[in-house]
Design an enzyme around this catalytic site. Structure first.
Site, short mmCIF file in Angstrom:
data_model
loop_
_atom_site.label_atom_id
_atom_site.label_comp_id
_atom_site.label_asym_id
_atom_site.label_seq_id
_atom_site.Cartn_x
_atom_site.Cartn_y
_atom_site.Cartn_z
N GLY A 51 0.82 -1.20 0.00
CA GLY A 51 0.00 0.00 0.00
C GLY A 51 0.86 1.26 0.00
O GLY A 51 0.62 2.18 0.77
N HIS A 52 1.88 1.26 -0.88
CA HIS A 52 2.77 2.42 -0.98
C HIS A 52 3.50 2.41 -2.32
O HIS A 52 3.41 1.46 -3.09
CB HIS A 52 3.77 2.44 0.18
N CYS A 53 4.23 3.50 -2.54
CA CYS A 53 5.08 3.66 -3.72
C CYS A 53 6.43 4.16 -3.23
O CYS A 53 6.50 4.88 -2.23
CB CYS A 53 4.45 4.69 -4.65
#
Length: 142
Positions: A51-53
Site C-alpha cells: 500500500g505504498h510507492c
C-alpha cells in the site's frame, strides 16, 4: 516516467539436485545491488501488505513459499501479478504503487531493496501518489 510495463518477472537461476534445488540471486540477476533484505510471513488471511510507492527505490520480490498477488498501479493502469515459485521474482521499479494480497497459508515473501529504509522515499497515500505521477509526467513533457 515508469509504468506497469516496466515491472517484470525475472527468472532466478536454479541448480537442480536430487537433494533439493538451490537458487541464487547474485551478480547481474537483478539490476541493482541489494542494500536491504526483509521478509513477510504469517500474514493473516484476507490481510494486505504494501500500500505504498517508492519514489526512487526498486524492489525485487520472491515468493519463497506459498503464493500471493501483487497489485500494481502506475496512475493510469492496474495490473495483478501472482508470485508462486521460489525461482521467479518480480522486479518493481520506482514510481509504481504496490499492494500485496491473497496470501496463501504459509506464504513467505522475500524483498530485496536497492536502498536502506528511508521514510522520505515512501508515498503512503494513494491521492499523494497520483499527484506525484502527475508532477513527474509534467516534468518529463517540459
Amino acid at each position: 516516467m515508469t509504468t506497469n510495463n516496466d515491472v517484470q518477472f525475472i527468472e532466478i537461476p536454479k541448480i537442480k539436485d536430487r537433494r533439493g534445488n538451490l537458487s541464487v540471486v547474485e551478480g547481474d540477476t537483478i539490476p541493482f545491488e541489494s542494500k536491504r533484505v526483509y521478509y513477510l510471513y504469517d500474514v493473516p488471511g484476507g490481510s494486505r501488505r504494501g500500500g505504498h510507492c517508492h519514489m526512487e527505490q526498486q524492489e525485487f520480490l520472491i515468493a519463497l513459499s506459498g503464493s500471493f498477488d501483487v497489485v500494481l498501479k502506475d496512475g493510469k493502469s492496474k495490473k495483478v501479478m501472482t508470485l508462486n515459485k521460489p525461482n521467479i521474482g518480480l522486479l518493481i521499479v520506482d514510481g509504481i504503487w504496490r499492494e500485496l494480497e491473497n496470501f496463501s497459508s504459509g506464504a513467505v515473501c522475500l524483498v530485496m531493496s536497492s536502498a536502506v529504509f528511508d521514510e522520505a522515499d515512501y508515498i503512503r497515500n494513494y491521492k499523494d501518489f497520483k499527484l506525484f505521477k502527475n508532477r513527474r509526467t509534467k516534468t518529463k513533457v517540459s
